[in-house]
Design an enzyme around this catalytic site. Structure first.
Site, short mmCIF file in Angstrom:
data_model
loop_
_atom_site.label_atom_id
_atom_site.label_comp_id
_atom_site.label_asym_id
_atom_site.label_seq_id
_atom_site.Cartn_x
_atom_site.Cartn_y
_atom_site.Cartn_z
N ASP A 13 3.39 1.00 -4.08
CA ASP A 13 3.49 -0.23 -3.27
C ASP A 13 4.93 -0.61 -2.98
O ASP A 13 5.26 -1.79 -2.87
CB ASP A 13 2.77 -1.41 -3.96
N LYS A 16 6.27 2.22 1.27
CA LYS A 16 6.41 3.57 1.83
C LYS A 16 5.79 3.67 3.22
O LYS A 16 6.28 4.42 4.05
CB LYS A 16 5.71 4.59 0.92
N GLY A 40 -2.94 2.95 -0.59
CA GLY A 40 -3.18 2.08 0.55
C GLY A 40 -1.86 1.74 1.20
O GLY A 40 -1.03 1.08 0.60
N HIS A 41 -1.65 2.28 2.36
CA HIS A 41 -0.42 1.96 3.10
C HIS A 41 -0.74 0.91 4.14
O HIS A 41 -1.65 1.09 4.93
CB HIS A 41 0.07 3.21 3.86
N GLN A 222 1.44 6.50 -4.01
CA GLN A 222 1.74 5.97 -5.35
C GLN A 222 3.25 6.03 -5.63
O GLN A 222 4.02 6.23 -4.70
CB GLN A 222 0.96 6.70 -6.44
#
Ligand code: IMP
Length: 426
Positions: A13, A16, A40-41, A222
């Site tokens: 988080d 990225k 989750g981006h 991650q």
């Protein structure tokens, strides 16, 4: 630079998605190589916000080929849902390929993740509940299925029969739901039919692309401290987010990754359980969390918040060979009066020059801090380094001094334009 990898330097988080999206606009190929829909981006693109889980960030750019490579664990049903969601938002979502060697994540992996976490009680990992660990276990145990198996339904059925013979015993022992082959085959049908044309040998594609000098971006998922081997074990994920794992996870040689760009937040966060030496609580943590929207993209859990941790960043830079970094969410720190930076780890009053490898030793660490005054003004509209307040520049300079890393990009807000480029890296 023809190939570059992006690596999160903390516990994930780090922002990225935004950097990947920026780099993806120059890439011809974007590769995701490990993890699954635990990632989750969030990406702001052309004024809209997208939440990506399995699809690489180049999916928003129709000229990019997106690769879901060998080391990933892919839940076909979740992938189809994600694609449908993107299509509904006007993204055509046709520019991707999936490795035949990637692992298939199935409903029993998700169920196992839940029942095991419940059984662990206070010792739980705090997983995202997406079945990631159980799926990687099956890969190592050789009871796993691979995406290529979806192209051979009879073989898939055989593999499922032998996998379920073991999984159902374990599930029943935990009091979890058991599964039949028919049930799994039926649940997979729509996704299988849809995904078939996209499943290929991606390593052949990538080796050819490298020979042709194509611009390849290896996007990270991650963060380094969640690496199964080098992270804060056992409070980690089940694969390696390190850029050094990319060659093995893509079928490429060691020299395939020419540079690694580290992504770090201006403070630290983590979700799930596990040690966090610079963790904050109370009002300051709440203010940072709210301003930084520090709630999980996948699980919506509030993220734990802490100060920047230099020993940890230096450790990650050392194991990953990172020299250039992007500093994200800098604007958030205008909500505090003083910003603290952990510069050293002490145990029993003595400085240590390593990162403890066990959770129990890490618990003994006392962080030593320095503090700098915050700039206390909105910087989100500032587009040049020179325009930043002096106190803000002093914070950036201090991080560079303490880490020896070069901060090439500074993000001052979620929007694409809220970015200050000090040096182009790709
Ligand atoms: P798992 O990957 O779902 O097994 O979760 C293991 C640990 O990694 C938990 O602490 C999760 O919160 C964390 N984790 C997994 N994926 C991400 C991510 O994309 N961002 C941040 N934390 C993650």
């Amino acid at each position: 630079m023809a190939t570059v990898a992006i690596e999160g330097m903390q516990w994930g988080d780090e922002g990225k998605g935004k950097v990947t999206d920026y780099f993806a606009s120059r890439a011809e190929i974007v590769v995701r190589s490990q993890g699954g829909n635990n990632a989750g981006h969030s990406i702001e693109h052309a004024g809209k916000r997208y939440a990506l889980r399995l699809l690489p960030s180049g999916i928003l750019n129709p000229n990019v080929t997106n690769v879901l490579a060998d080391g990933m664990v892919i839940n076909p049903i979740a992938l189809l849902d994600e694609i449908k969601g993107m299509k509904a938002q006007g993204i055509p979502c046709e520019n991707f390929i999936i490795s035949k060697r990637a692992s298939v994540l199935l409903p029993y992996h998700v169920e196992l993740d839940h029942v095991r976490e419940a059984a662990l009680g206070k010792a739980k990992i705090g997983t995202t509940g997406r079945g990631i660990g159980p799926c990687y276990e099956d890969k190592a145990q050789r009871t796993g299925l691979r995406m290529g198996d979806l192209l051979e339904p009879e073989y898939l059925r055989e593999r499922l029969e032998s996998a379920l013979a073991i999984k159902n015993i374990e599930l029943a022992a935990f009091g979890g739901k058991t599964f039949t082959v028919e049930e799994i085959m039926d649940s997979l049908k729509e996704a299988m039919d849809f995904l078939k044309p996209y499943i290929v040998d991606t390593s052949v594609f990538l080796r050819k692309a490298l020979k042709e000098n194509k611009k390849v971006l290896f996007e990270g998922a991650q963060g380094a401290l969640l690496c199964t081997t080098h992270g804060t074990y056992p409070y980690v994920t089940s694969s390696s987010p390190l850029a050094t794992a990319i060659p093995n996870n893509t079928g490429l040689p060691l020299n395939a990754v020419e540079d690694v760009v580290g992504i770090m937040k201006a403070y630290s966060t983590r979700v799930g359980e596990g040690p966090f030496p610079t963790e904050l609580d109370g009002e300051i943590a709440k203010n940072i969390r709210d301003k930084g929207h520090e709630y999980g993209t996948v699980t919506k859990r509030p993220r734990r918040v802490g100060w920047l941790d230099i020993p940890q960043l230096n450790y990650v830079a050392g194991i990953s060979g990172i020299k250039h970094v992007c500093l994200m969410l800098l604007d958030v720190l205008d909500v505090v009066d003083d910003i603290y930076i952990c510069t050293k780890y002490l145990i029993d009053g003595k400085e240590i020059d390593y990162i403890p490898s066990t959770v129990s030793e890490l618990a003994k660490v006392t962080p030593e801090y320095i503090s700098l005054p915050s700039w206390k003004e909105d910087i989100s509209h500032m587009t040049s380094y020179d325009a930043l307040p002096e106190k803000c520049k002093a914070y950036i300079a201090k991080i560079e001094e303490l880490t020896g890393l070069e901060i090439c990009m500074v993000s001052v807000g979620p929007d694409k334009d809220a970015t200050i480029i000090r040096k182009e890296m790709f």
